[in-house]
Scaffold this active site. Structure first.
Site, PDB file in Angstrom:
ATOM      1  N   ASP A 106       0.837  -1.197   0.000  1.00  0.00           N
ATOM      2  CA  ASP A 106       0.000   0.000   0.000  1.00  0.00           C
ATOM      3  C   ASP A 106       0.877   1.253   0.000  1.00  0.00           C
ATOM      4  O   ASP A 106       2.079   1.210   0.303  1.00  0.00           O
ATOM      5  CB  ASP A 106      -0.894  -0.047   1.253  1.00  0.00           C
ATOM      6  CG  ASP A 106      -2.205   0.691   1.081  1.00  0.00           C
ATOM      7  OD1 ASP A 106      -2.330   1.477   0.131  1.00  0.00           O
ATOM      8  OD2 ASP A 106      -3.105   0.486   1.924  1.00  0.00           O
ATOM      9  N   ASP A 109     -10.873   1.889  -3.288  1.00  0.00           N
ATOM     10  CA  ASP A 109     -11.394   1.500  -1.975  1.00  0.00           C
ATOM     11  C   ASP A 109     -12.909   1.428  -1.994  1.00  0.00           C
ATOM     12  O   ASP A 109     -13.522   1.097  -0.974  1.00  0.00           O
ATOM     13  CB  ASP A 109     -10.949   2.508  -0.908  1.00  0.00           C
ATOM     14  CG  ASP A 109      -9.540   2.226  -0.434  1.00  0.00           C
ATOM     15  OD1 ASP A 109      -9.001   1.165  -0.794  1.00  0.00           O
ATOM     16  OD2 ASP A 109      -8.973   3.065   0.292  1.00  0.00           O
TER      17      ASP A 109
END
Ligand code: DGJ
Length: 721
Positions: free
Chosen positions: A455, A519
């Site tokens: 990430d 997301d």
């Protein structure tokens, strides 16, 4: 090959299966692209072809016409945006390149150009992938002079577009809403995007598609461009008043970022480009097959079936303990998951996003015996194990930062702005790089980890080391870190995530195996996000998760059937608290995962197609085998239609000359009436047999669908084995 040739051997054609690219390298000047478009006949006389393009000298202009080259230069052959700009120590900024060498390679050509006065050597590499027609262009500048050269811009490549490529699709986005397509009209002047966020970004995806007015999924000539780079970039189309339309793309250096000392060299990222005569589907097909053949590097050289993935983030966030995660693993395995990914929250003292990035050892409060008990449990259930990391970052509240505050990117004494409470580690600092490398290497050595979710959750601001711009060096350091870990742990797959889809590009993808596009697990939003994503990236690397019944990022409630159908067409996964699903929903989810596994080979190796649909309230798409013998399709009804009778649906990619059996491999969604005899037959086991010409041309009459529902259809040619 020595220069000063003017003959036909200086006309180089590069052929893809459906396209031709011609370089005219006659004379001493910078070569130009004389043609790029649909395949030229093999016997085309290239000299006549190129000579016929000579342009007249325009009125009120310089006295010799200078058509645009592969490296337009300021002040000489072009008065528009140059492909190379910079300045020597003495202030000299005008560059005049001559061709010194031309090297033919198997599928391309390397042009060596020289500016003796400035002491600069430029290489331009142009290659075509003969199987897909995708072009790769890159450039390298070598400072051969004794003094430093400040490089302000070097395009990876410059490519011409015909003037009738008059429209373009550009990609906008923000967190939770990535890959949104916007159509613009190309006129005179510059259209494009500059990205200064220090990562690929949500809002300025480095890709663009230009084409004939009205181009669509199945129609119109289109040209696609993508820069394989995860830092700052510029991607622009410029149309000058002489009628030349050029696309340029490259890394965008900040002032003073690239200064080449004597004998230093700068290499650009790669600009990828493709042409399709038949709309966006042909273009995506070229990019997808190219990514599969030439970009992705799999452990053991081949892609293993993409494991259905459970991810813990929206299930438990930071609330980790062995019992909770083991229970989740049990249900995940029960419904068909094959990989279990432990997301954020497992390290340092991390109870929320304010601390611990940089401290890459398990949180002893949550994991007193480390991660091994969970990993053993997951593996015992037959799943592989993945772990979330964010190696480029550090929280000010971390042991690492307390020990090494100087290891963050900074412009001291100016403030250090945090993003998500974190700073960016300066990976251009060899000590910081080594520290993080050792930490990750130890994690991989001491735990049986098959997969990292890598990430990266903030923009680089400032993207500087001691105030000097460093985004390019930082980006290369991240690449080097991943490359090193992959070399030492070749079995480990990596997912590229950056606050959702802010790091989706072929630069990162040449060293990773999956991209997290957003997301947003809201399936309604995802339909559009996944379409934009699919223009350049194939479905098997598109993470697509079944989220919670009520989306955590939009608050919207959607049925399990719609959420699962939306995830079905990518690299399918789940990201919700599975323990809360009742028996009926577990069974329904298991059914969709089984369906995904049944069609996984087709979905992950076939051609992704979208339909030109007169009804803007729905998206019709599918994946078909390259031989058109089979396809799995989806009609996703997004909103209420303007039409009382749903307009007919065409299923692209099938063969109009064949006949297909159409079945429903998943139950029709709620609210889908079996309104006609054909719909009733379709819902039966044997389905209906329909001519390919109907399915591809006049279209098939679908049943009406409720908004936020989807119908899955399977088509198999009746003559297929
Ligand atoms: C941002 C990612 O996009 C999410 O999927 C999740 O991994 C969080 N970070 C964790 O902090």
């Amino acid at each position: 090959m020595p220069n000063r040739h003017t003959g036909p051997d200086r006309l180089i054609r590069l052929d893809g299966p459906h396209s031709t690219f011609v370089v005219d390298a006659r004379g001493d000047g910078v070569p130009r692209c004389a043609y790029w478009g649909s395949s030229l006949p093999a016997d085309t006389d290239l000299e006549t072809f190129c000579d016929a393009q000579a342009r007249p000298v325009p009125r009120n202009a310089l006295d010799a016409d200078t058509p645009p080259t592969l490296v337009p230069l300021a002040g000489f052959d072009r008065l528009g945006a140059p492909a190379l700009s910079g300045s020597c120590a003495d202030g000299r900024s005008v560059t005049a390149l001559v061709l010194t060498h031309l090297t033919r390679e198997a599928d391309g050509v390397v042009l060596a150009l020289d500016d003796a006065a400035a002491g600069l050597g430029l290489e331009v590499h142009v290659a075509i992938d003969p199987q897909t027609g995708v072009l790769s262009l890159r450039s390298a500048l070598h400072n051969r002079g004794p003094h430093p050269y400040r490089l302000d811009w070097l395009a990876a490549g410059t490519l011409p577009l015909p003037l009738d490529a008059a429209e373009a699709l550009v990609f906008d986005g923000q967190w939770n809403r990535e890959f949104h397509e916007r159509r613009i009209v190309l006129g005179q002047g510059i259209a494009g995007r500059e990205n200064r966020r220090g990562r690929t970004s949500h809002d300025a995806f480095p890709g663009l598609i230009a084409g004939q007015a009205g181009f669509g999924e199945t129609r119109g000539a289109v040209y696609g461009f993508h820069l394989g780079w995860s830092g700052n970039h510029r991607l622009a189309v410029e149309t000058d008043v002489e009628g030349a339309r050029l696309v340029q793309a490259g890394e965008l250096p900040m002032p003073g970022e690239i200064v080449l000392e004597s004998d230093e060299r700068y290499d650009t990222p790669i600009l990828y480009a493709a042409f399709s005569e038949h709309g966006l589907n042909g273009l995506s097909d070229a990019f997808h097959r190219f990514v599969r053949r030439r970009v992705l590097v799999w452990p053991n050289g081949v892609m293993a079936p993409r494991p259905v993935t459970f991810n813990s983030w929206e299930a438990v966030y930071f609330h980790h303990d062995l019992k909770t995660l083991s229970d989740l693993a049990d249900v995940a395995a029960e419904v068909g998951a094959e990989r279990f990914v432990l997301d954020d929250g497992w390290f340092g003292d991390r109870d929320d996003d304010t601390s611990s990035l940089g401290d890459w050892t398990p949180d002893h409060r949550k994991w007193p015996d480390g991660l091994t008990p969970l990993i053993d449990h997951v593996r015992g259930l037959g799943m592989s194990f993945g772990l979330w990391v964010e190696p480029e970052m550090v929280n000010p509240d971390s042991d690492l930062y307390r020990a090494h505050p100087d290891w963050a990117l900074h412009a001291d004494p100016l403030p250090r702005p945090t993003g998500r409470h974190q700073l960016v580690l300066d990976l251009t600092n060899p000590e910081a790089f080594a520290h993080i490398h050792v930490a990750l290497d130890a994690l991989l050595q001491h735990n049986r980890i098959d997969y990292l979710k890598w990430d990266m959750n903030r923009d680089l601001a400032p993207g500087t080391v001691s105030g000097r711009a460093a985004v390019g060096r930082q980006t290369r350091a991240v690449y080097a870190l991943i490359d090193r870990l992959r070399a030492d742990h070749p079995h480990v797959e990596i997912e590229s995530c950056s606050s959702g889809g802010a790091r989706a590009d072929l630069g990162i993808l040449s060293r990773t195996h999956r991209i997290w596009p957003s997301d947003c697990n809201d399936a309604l939003e995802r339909q559009t996000i996944q379409r934009g994503f699919s223009r350049f990236f194939p479905p098997e690397l598109m993470g697509a998760h079944v989220g919670p019944p009520q989306s955590h990022t939009t608050g919207r409630r959607l049925t399990l059937a719609f959420r699962a159908t939306t995830a079905l067409f990518g690299h399918m996964g789940m990201e919700l608290d599975l323990r809360t699903l009742d028996r009926a929903h577990r069974t329904e989810l298991t059914g969709f995962i089984t369906l995904h596994k049944r069609f996984r080979d087709l979905l992950h190796s076939g051609q992704r197609v979208y339909a030109d649909d007169p009804d803007e309230s729905r998206l019709t798409y599918g994946t078909v085998r390259p031989d058109a013998g089979e396809g799995l399709f989806c009609i996703a009804q997004l909103t209420t239609s303007a039409w009382r009778t749903p307009p007919t649906v065409r299923l692209p990619g099938l063969d109009p000359a064949r006949t297909y059996r159409l079945t429903l491999p998943a139950p029709p969604p709620l609210g889908c009436p079996i309104g006609t005899p054909m719909h009733a037959a379709l819902a039966e086991d044997g389905g209906v047999v329909l001519p390919g010409a109907l399915l591809t041309r006049s279209g098939f009459q679908p049943p009406p669908l409720w908004p936020a529902s989807a119908l899955v259809m399977h088509a198999v040619a009746t003559d297929a084995a």
